[in-house]
Design an enzyme around this catalytic site. Sequence first.
Site, short mmCIF file in Angstrom:
data_model
loop_
_atom_site.label_atom_id
_atom_site.label_comp_id
_atom_site.label_asym_id
_atom_site.label_seq_id
_atom_site.Cartn_x
_atom_site.Cartn_y
_atom_site.Cartn_z
N PHE A 129 37.01 -35.44 22.21
CA PHE A 129 37.45 -34.98 20.75
C PHE A 129 36.18 -33.69 20.27
CE2 PHE A 129 36.56 -35.95 15.98
CZ PHE A 129 38.05 -36.05 15.31
N ASP A 214 29.62 -29.07 22.82
CA ASP A 214 30.12 -30.02 21.89
C ASP A 214 29.31 -30.61 21.48
OD1 ASP A 214 31.07 -30.94 19.36
OD2 ASP A 214 32.68 -31.57 19.60
N LYS A 243 28.63 -32.05 11.61
CA LYS A 243 27.56 -33.13 10.72
C LYS A 243 26.99 -33.35 10.69
CE LYS A 243 31.69 -36.30 12.74
NZ LYS A 243 32.06 -35.52 14.19
C1 PLP Z 1 32.99 -34.85 14.44
C2 PLP Z 1 33.36 -33.64 15.47
C3 PLP Z 1 34.14 -32.87 15.49
C4 PLP Z 1 35.17 -32.37 14.48
O1 PLP Z 1 34.12 -32.32 13.36
P1 PLP Z 1 35.17 -32.16 12.27
O2 PLP Z 1 34.18 -31.68 10.83
O3 PLP Z 1 35.55 -33.97 11.69
O4 PLP Z 1 36.22 -30.99 11.98
C5 PLP Z 1 34.43 -32.24 17.02
N1 PLP Z 1 33.97 -32.70 18.00
C6 PLP Z 1 32.84 -33.45 17.57
C7 PLP Z 1 31.89 -33.86 19.09
C8 PLP Z 1 32.37 -34.45 16.44
O5 PLP Z 1 32.44 -35.86 16.73
#
Ligand code: PLP
Length: 390
Positions: A129, A214, A243
Amino acid sequence: MVPVVMPTYARADLAFERGEGAYLFATDGRRYLDFGSGVAVTALGHCHPRLVAALKTQAAQLWHCSNLYRVPGQERVAAKLVENTFADTVFFCNSGAEAMECSIKMARKFHHADGHPERFRVICAEGAFHGRTLATVAAGGQKKHMEGFAPVVEGFDHVPFGNLNALRAAITPETAAICVEPVQGEGGIIPGDPDYLRRLRATADEFGLLLIFDEVQTGMGRTGSLFAHQPLGVVPDIMGVAKGLGGGFPVGACLATEKAAKGMTAGTHGSTFGGNPLAMAVAETVLDVMLDPGFLEGVAARARRLRALVEEACGRFPDLIEQVRGTGLMLGIKPRIPNTDLIGRLAANGLLTVGAGDNVVRLLPPLIIGDQEMDEAVRILSRTLGEVAL
Ligand SMILES: *Cc1c(COP(=O)(O)O)cnc(C)c1O
């Protein structure tokens, strides 16, 4: 009639009016223990006094001035991130998806600047994700996120997470980068094997690829170190962060080595709000708190304690719980009933958790979680499992 708030989320019928530390107070007067942290965002709990003070002070001085000018707060936050990571340089944005967009654009731009514009593809992991923009849903590769939004952004290949042979076999002369989460979050709390992550580095070097981590969810102390990859002896070239970085204030960052960022010159990328003074005042304070001596060691110790308690509680219900997994304060419980059922029952008993792929219930408490709060959470978990078992 369509709701005035576009119905893109399956929301629980709960609304909160106040937060304090690990607790949220709902409009119905009930108190909830927050083991979701707004999906790993409120890393220092709700209304941490130092964050409130930093935001209030900045709010009375300057909110926004744009990136047409120097933003001293960006220079301070970037310097702290650089001092404490592999990175040499930082781009600020407002979300995780934007941090990953920047990562992907940078990987393409690097090879373009290197005389290889044909190298634009990124190899990603199945179950990943990376956000909800057109490019990041393509990077995530989840059918449910791409359905109806065709054409899919070109340039992403997917291989099973953890399978190095499959990854190596997917490399072509068009490959620009490898992009993974050190621990898959939305996919169901699936920690990458440290040896696999280290071999990704060696593979990237062997083929001249950039390695993108990520760390939007795993970063900012969540796994017991500032970033999840740091204790593993592997460094990326590019990393997306968001986050926990703002502790609840929207902010994201894309970190990179000087080499990886060589194509990112004036005019190549931008964001109106990215790194504005409010966001930077809060992010700087979040970093200061997390880098206080002993803070991250404390997170690791709290994580070990919570893990032991959760394993013990779940171990008493082998018919109900298939597995407990995760790293640091990023735990996944895999029940044998639908995760949404368990999440609903836990919430009814006063404990907020978050769902994830593979039928997992995520526990993402604030990093400041206290022993008593952990004990309370585990009591609610045990009681809830006991009710389900009846
Ligand atoms: C939450 C998340 C995203 C996306 O972040 P947003 O602030 O919702 O755009 C991308 N990568 C990972 C691993 C995430 O947990």
